[in-house]
Design a protein around this motif. Structure first.
Motif, short mmCIF file in Angstrom:
data_model
loop_
_atom_site.label_atom_id
_atom_site.label_comp_id
_atom_site.label_asym_id
_atom_site.label_seq_id
_atom_site.Cartn_x
_atom_site.Cartn_y
_atom_site.Cartn_z
N GLY A 111 -15.76 48.39 -41.34
CA GLY A 111 -16.96 47.77 -41.90
C GLY A 111 -16.92 46.26 -41.97
N LEU A 112 -15.77 45.65 -41.77
CA LEU A 112 -15.65 44.20 -41.78
C LEU A 112 -15.51 43.67 -40.36
N LEU A 113 -16.10 42.50 -40.12
CA LEU A 113 -15.97 41.80 -38.85
C LEU A 113 -15.18 40.52 -39.04
N CYS A 114 -14.36 40.19 -38.07
CA CYS A 114 -13.71 38.90 -38.00
C CYS A 114 -14.36 38.11 -36.88
N CYS A 115 -14.88 36.93 -37.22
CA CYS A 115 -15.52 36.06 -36.24
C CYS A 115 -14.83 34.70 -36.27
N GLN A 116 -15.05 33.93 -35.22
CA GLN A 116 -14.47 32.59 -35.15
C GLN A 116 -15.55 31.60 -34.75
N GLY A 117 -15.61 30.47 -35.46
CA GLY A 117 -16.59 29.44 -35.15
C GLY A 117 -16.38 28.88 -33.75
N ARG A 118 -17.50 28.51 -33.11
CA ARG A 118 -17.42 28.02 -31.74
C ARG A 118 -17.20 26.51 -31.66
N ASN A 119 -17.14 25.82 -32.80
CA ASN A 119 -16.87 24.39 -32.73
C ASN A 119 -15.38 24.13 -32.57
N GLU A 120 -14.99 22.88 -32.54
CA GLU A 120 -13.60 22.53 -32.25
C GLU A 120 -12.63 22.94 -33.35
N ASN A 121 -13.11 23.11 -34.57
CA ASN A 121 -12.21 23.52 -35.65
C ASN A 121 -11.80 24.98 -35.54
N GLY A 122 -12.71 25.83 -35.07
CA GLY A 122 -12.39 27.24 -34.83
C GLY A 122 -12.01 28.01 -36.07
#
Length: 364
Positions: free
Chosen positions: A113-124
């Motif tokens: 039920g949980l998702l792990c996502c990562q930001g697409r900017n340089e910090n990630g």
């Protein structure tokens, strides 16, 4: 006989009590097994059900009971996030694009039920979220560099004894000091911190790891060289396990709470073969797999003779297959095939990665 006794013995009174008992039975013993989309609709049944479904204790109970794959989240080559439901009438999310997160993201992993996502900017930065409730949490920055395609595995196992959800994130990343070696960094929600393990595993080429899976305290990643990298969270140790030749394209998943692989072979009319791991004693012994199901081409209309066909998700009930932007689910027990409704994509777009998803009310 007084009036109270006459009412008690009247058939309509007993029927009313039976109906009330049935409503309570459904509320306590059936609702927790339903996916979140259905539960939101059932809030309209009565005020009692609405209040019951809205309580944190029910959310916890539902996360324990509802564990089957509800659909898959996909990342397209256009960096769009889409959701493909297996049962559209009962399973769904209000915002498949995940626009409620503070920045555009790439999906990395999922767990119950949980998702792990990562930001697409340089910090990630990494984000954890529940796409049903739109709850999200930004994780602290890792201490190590995980690379542009981090081999991240999200671990969330609902516990009857632990009312507050606890989860971990583990990433196997290329070692900066040793060529051809992998290190491991682990995030724990209990401490809200990242920690690099002292474990170092040689024989893992840089950027050769694919999406991993967690099974009973051990994380497994398929390696493009044909091996499996494992990390035991309890022992803080890793192994490089050999697979038999010809299994480089296998999908790893779970089946009856054991590590499972789904291989696609056209030779000798063998097609998708879910097998479970029998032994994992030492890296000096070959792995032993027990075949659980062999899908007969006569039992399905999936295009199994197409070289572009691949398995993308598996559990004890079904396997989900993708072939040329079309998705199919196959029920092992009933030998039923269903074509899944997938969002329209531009002609030059394709699906880069996918993660299985459970329609859960779990809170962060």
């Amino acid at each position: 006989m007084d009036r109270g006794e006459r009412l008690q013995n009247h058939p309509s009174a007993s029927n009313s009590e039976l109906l009330m008992d049935l409503k309570d039975i459904i509320r306590e013993h059936a609702l927790p097994f339903l996916p979140a989309k259905s539960l939101f609709r059932f809030k309209a049944v009565c005020r009692d059900w609405k209040l019951h479904i809205s309580t944190p204790s029910f959310h916890h109970n539902q996360s324990l009971c509802c564990r089957n794959i509800s659909g898959l989240f996909y990342q397209t080559s256009e960096n769009c996030t889409v959701f493909v439901p297996i049962h559209p009438k009962s399973c769904g999310v209000p915002d498949p694009s995940l626009s409620f997160l503070p920045e555009p993201v790439v999906i990395r992993a999922s767990s119950n039920g949980l998702l792990c996502c990562q930001g697409r900017n340089e910090n990630g930065y990494y984000y954890l979220c529940n796409p049903v409730t739109k709850q999200w949490k930004k994780l602290p920055k890792p201490t190590a560099c995980h690379g542009s395609e981090p081999a991240v595995v999200l671990i969330f196992e609902p516990s009857l004894l632990n009312f507050v959800p606890e989860y971990k994130l583990i990433c196997a990343f290329p070692s900066a000091g040793f060529d051809g070696a992998a290190e491991f960094e682990i995030y724990t929600s209990k401490n809200n911190t990242w920690n690099v393990s002292g474990e170092l595993r040689f024989g893992v080429p840089k950027y050769s790891l694919r999406s991993g899976v967690h099974v009973n305290g051990v994380v497994f990643w398929p390696v493009r060289t044909g091996c499996i990298l494992s990390f035991d969270l309890t022992k803080d140790s890793s192994q490089l396990l050999d697979k038999e030749s010809g299994d480089d394209d296998c999908l790893l998943g779970t089946f009856d709470e054991r590590l499972c692989k789904v291989c696609y072979r056209l030779l000798n009319n063998e097609v998708f073969v879910p097998s479970v791991l029998v032994n994992i004693c030492t890296n000096t012994m070959p792995l032993v797999w027990e075949t659980k199901v062999v899908i007969d081409p006569k039992d399905t209309y999936m295009p199994l003779d197409d070289c572009d066909t691949k398995a993308v998700a598996v559990n004890r009930d079904i396997v989900v297959v993708e072939s040329r932007k079309t998705f199919y689910s196959y029920d092992f027990e009933h030998k039923e095939t269903k074509t899944l409704l997938s969002p329209p994509q531009p002609a030059d777009s394709y699906y880069m990665r996918s993660v299985p998803y459970v329609n859960s009310l779990v809170s962060l």
